[in-house]
Each structure stands twice: as structure tokens, then as C-alpha cells.
Scaffold this motif. Structure first.
Motif, PDB file in Angstrom:
ATOM      1  N   THR A   1       6.752  -9.905  -9.465  1.00  0.00           N
ATOM      2  CA  THR A   1       6.050  -8.729  -9.987  1.00  0.00           C
ATOM      3  C   THR A   1       5.706  -7.855  -8.789  1.00  0.00           C
ATOM      4  O   THR A   1       5.261  -8.360  -7.756  1.00  0.00           O
ATOM      5  N   PHE A   2       5.886  -6.567  -8.967  1.00  0.00           N
ATOM      6  CA  PHE A   2       5.636  -5.623  -7.871  1.00  0.00           C
ATOM      7  C   PHE A   2       4.425  -4.760  -8.215  1.00  0.00           C
ATOM      8  O   PHE A   2       4.393  -4.148  -9.278  1.00  0.00           O
ATOM      9  N   VAL A   3       3.438  -4.744  -7.331  1.00  0.00           N
ATOM     10  CA  VAL A   3       2.238  -3.929  -7.562  1.00  0.00           C
ATOM     11  C   VAL A   3       1.984  -3.052  -6.340  1.00  0.00           C
ATOM     12  O   VAL A   3       1.903  -3.540  -5.210  1.00  0.00           O
ATOM     13  N   GLN A   4       1.839  -1.759  -6.595  1.00  0.00           N
ATOM     14  CA  GLN A   4       1.501  -0.825  -5.507  1.00  0.00           C
ATOM     15  C   GLN A   4      -0.004  -0.578  -5.512  1.00  0.00           C
ATOM     16  O   GLN A   4      -0.599  -0.442  -6.573  1.00  0.00           O
ATOM     17  N   ILE A   5      -0.570  -0.504  -4.330  1.00  0.00           N
ATOM     18  CA  ILE A   5      -2.011  -0.268  -4.201  1.00  0.00           C
ATOM     19  C   ILE A   5      -2.206   1.150  -3.634  1.00  0.00           C
ATOM     20  O   ILE A   5      -1.900   1.400  -2.467  1.00  0.00           O
TER      21      ILE A   5
ATOM     22  N   GLY B   1       0.845  -1.193   0.000  1.00  0.00           N
ATOM     23  CA  GLY B   1       0.000   0.000   0.000  1.00  0.00           C
ATOM     24  C   GLY B   1       0.876   1.236   0.000  1.00  0.00           C
ATOM     25  O   GLY B   1       1.865   1.297   0.731  1.00  0.00           O
ATOM     26  N   THR B   2       0.483   2.226  -0.801  1.00  0.00           N
ATOM     27  CA  THR B   2       1.326   3.439  -0.892  1.00  0.00           C
ATOM     28  C   THR B   2       1.326   4.239   0.416  1.00  0.00           C
ATOM     29  O   THR B   2       2.190   5.065   0.630  1.00  0.00           O
ATOM     30  N   GLU B   3       0.332   3.988   1.280  1.00  0.00           N
ATOM     31  CA  GLU B   3       0.272   4.731   2.549  1.00  0.00           C
ATOM     32  C   GLU B   3       0.728   3.881   3.743  1.00  0.00           C
ATOM     33  O   GLU B   3       0.458   4.225   4.887  1.00  0.00           O
TER      34      GLU B   3
ATOM     35  N   HIS C   1      -1.505  -0.587   5.458  1.00  0.00           N
ATOM     36  CA  HIS C   1      -0.970  -1.923   5.679  1.00  0.00           C
ATOM     37  C   HIS C   1      -1.988  -3.011   5.315  1.00  0.00           C
ATOM     38  O   HIS C   1      -1.657  -3.977   4.639  1.00  0.00           O
ATOM     39  N   LEU C   2      -3.241  -2.813   5.743  1.00  0.00           N
ATOM     40  CA  LEU C   2      -4.276  -3.834   5.468  1.00  0.00           C
ATOM     41  C   LEU C   2      -4.897  -3.571   4.100  1.00  0.00           C
ATOM     42  O   LEU C   2      -6.097  -3.329   3.956  1.00  0.00           O
TER      43      LEU C   2
ATOM     44  N   PRO D   1       6.203   1.293  -0.322  1.00  0.00           N
ATOM     45  CA  PRO D   1       6.783   0.996  -1.630  1.00  0.00           C
ATOM     46  C   PRO D   1       8.284   0.689  -1.636  1.00  0.00           C
ATOM     47  O   PRO D   1       8.724  -0.197  -2.361  1.00  0.00           O
ATOM     48  N   GLU D   2       9.037   1.400  -0.794  1.00  0.00           N
ATOM     49  CA  GLU D   2      10.482   1.151  -0.820  1.00  0.00           C
ATOM     50  C   GLU D   2      10.796  -0.285  -0.387  1.00  0.00           C
ATOM     51  O   GLU D   2      11.618  -0.980  -1.007  1.00  0.00           O
ATOM     52  N   VAL D   3      10.102  -0.724   0.672  1.00  0.00           N
ATOM     53  CA  VAL D   3      10.313  -2.087   1.187  1.00  0.00           C
ATOM     54  C   VAL D   3       9.843  -3.110   0.145  1.00  0.00           C
ATOM     55  O   VAL D   3      10.536  -4.081  -0.171  1.00  0.00           O
ATOM     56  N   GLY D   4       8.656  -2.870  -0.418  1.00  0.00           N
ATOM     57  CA  GLY D   4       8.101  -3.804  -1.393  1.00  0.00           C
ATOM     58  C   GLY D   4       8.963  -3.911  -2.634  1.00  0.00           C
ATOM     59  O   GLY D   4       9.207  -5.019  -3.145  1.00  0.00           O
TER      60      GLY D   4
END
Ligand code: MLT
Length: 263
Positions: free
Chosen positions: A231-235, A209-211, A240-241, A217-220
Motif C-alpha cells: 500500500t502506498f501512502v503519501q504524507i 513525504g510529498t516534499e 524526508h523525516l 512520491p515517484e520513488v515511493g
């Protein structure tokens, strides 16, 4: 070490590959309701409650080690006759998924790592977990929602969606103090698994999650970069949830990932 046991679980739908969803701390399998509803018309969706949480309250242990929780999940797959599955873990569920990938690699068809990280706790973080374990046993669960909610839900959700905030609060309040304490002790002991990521040989999907202030995002992005086929996807507008905060986007990402992995 405590012997592995089959955790209580729900199983909905049919269709290969089966998807196993591992919940976050301090919640239980009910947090995956939006995913069960959307995905079980395409796949078998299995949702266990991990040691002490939800309907697993009588399986509580003193220290819920990630390896034990992973072995419990393997026992569940034996029980359900599932050779291989796509395993999806969110946060603590992700830590369990790393342990599962190490201990039962042949049972994986794919791996979804949501809002989680490979590094271990530093000394301060581990001490804070042990302090929460002592406090929840002494005082009960009442203080835990206030302590956890800012970490669990993004600012957009906390500002705009009081019903979801209430729902997550209720899920936390219903957990047993002993389960919270055991999970905190287990997470405090978990190893750094960064060096193991290169050995993950199945396709992986990393969601964040971007928030999310702790697992954003940096960790992901770092996690996805370290896994050979990820594959990396940002929501967006999720903390967190993310599965509860943006279920439609998460369901779509899961379906896109899982569909080509049929066995
Ligand atoms: C979780 O959501 O499972 C927790 O944030 C994990 C943790 O405390 O590290």
C-alpha cells in the motif's frame, strides 16, 4: 565480517504484533518519540540505536554494512523473544529493512518502508559519502546539520517550524563522527535490491513525504509497485523525516497497517 551484536534498544508497551522502528541517518532512535508515544498503547514498540548512534556509541565499527545492521536487529529479536515483527525503517532504516527481508524473511509479519529506495548509489553519490566520512572524522560533526538539513526536512517545516529544525539539529550534533563515517561507508556499499522486491511476501506499507526531494512520491510509488502486496501512502507537507514532520498522519497510517496483522 564483524559479528552481529544486540543493539541497545527501548521497548515500550505490549500487544501484538510488535513494531520495530529503525532510524534514519545521521540520527538515533529518539527520532521515533512521537510514534512510541502514540503506538505503545496498542503494540509493543521496539526502537534500537544502530551501530555507533545514540546509546550504541560503543558498538561503532569501521564500515556499518546494511547486512550487519540487519543481523544486529535479528539478534535483538532473539533477545526479546520475538519470533515475528512488523519492521519499519526510514531511509537508512529502510536500507537495513531490505537487508533484513533478504536475510531473515521468516521473522517478518509486515514491512513499512518510509522515505527509502531500493537502488544503490551511483559512483558520484558513493564518492560524496566517502568524502563526508573523511571530513567528519577530520573536522567533527559541526558541519553535518547544514549539509543534511535541506535533505531531511521539507520546505514547509524549514519555513514554519523552527523548533523542529532545532530539535533535528540537536539530534545530529549529538552523534559520534565515527558513527556517521561508518554509516556513510556502509551505505556507499549497499547493493541495488530492486530485483529482490518481488520476493517480499508479507504486506508492506510504503510511506513518502510529498516534499522529499530525493525519496519523494515517484520513488515511493515505484517501490510500492514492485512489491506484491504493498500500500502506498503519501504524507503531505512532509519531507524526508515524515514521522517527525507529520506525526499524526504517520501514526494513523502505521496503526491502520499494523492492526490487522496480529499474530
Ligand atoms: C537517511 O535519512 O537515512 C539518509 O538520507 C539516507 C541516505 O543518506 O541515503
Amino acid at each position: 565480517m564483524t559479528e552481529a551484536a544486540v543493539p541497545p534498544a527501548t521497548s515500550e508497551g505490549a500487544g501484538s504484533p510488535a513494531l520495530v522502528l529503525l532510524h534514519a541517518f545521521p540520527l538515533d532512535g529518539r527520532m521515533w518519540k512521537p510514534q512510541v508515544e502514540a503506538l505503545s498503547s496498542h503494540h509493543q514498540v521496539v526502537v534500537p540505536d544502530l551501530r555507533g548512534f545514540g546509546s550504541a556509541r560503543d558498538q561503532v565499527v569501521e564500515v556499518a554494512e546494511m547486512d550487519l545492521l540487519a543481523d544486529d536487529v535479528a539478534r535483538l529479536l532473539d533477545e526479546l523473544g520475538l519470533d515475528q515483527v512488523v519492521l519499519c525503517g526510514l531511509s537508512m532504516g529502510g536500507y537495513v529493512s531490505f537487508a533484513f527481508a533478504r536475510r531473515h524473511p521468516g521473522r517478518l509479519r509486515g514491512l513499512v518502508l518510509a522515505a527509502t529506495k531500493a537502488s544503490a548509489d551511483d559512483e558520484q553519490a558513493a564518492a560524496a559519502r566517502l568524502a563526508m566520512a573523511d571530513r567528519v572524522l577530520a573536522e567533527g560533526i559541526g558541519f553535518v546539520p547544514d549539509a543534511m538539513l535541506p535533505q531531511l526536512l521539507g520546505t514547509s517545516t524549514r519555513r514554519l517550524r523552527p523548533t523542529l529544525v532545532e530539535k533535528v539539529t540537536k539530534l545530529i550534533i549529538e552523534q559520534e563522527p565515527a558513527a556517521v563515517a561508518a554509516a556513510q561507508r556502509g551505505m556507499a556499499r549497499r547493493p541495488d535490491v530492486t530485483a529482490e522486491l518481488a520476493a517480499i511476501s508479507v504486506p508492506a506499507l510504503v510511506l513518502c513525504g510529498t516534499e522529499d526531494e530525493r525519496f519523494g512520491p515517484e520513488v515511493g510509488r515505484g517501490l510500492a509497485a514492485a512489491i506484491p502486496d504493498a500500500t502506498f501512502v503519501q504524507i503531505p507537507e512532509a519531507g524526508h523525516l515524515l514521522n517527525l514532520e507529520q506525526p499524526a498522519q504517520v501514526n494513523e497510517a502505521l496503526l491502520d497497517f499494523v492492526a490487522p496483522l496480529w499474530i
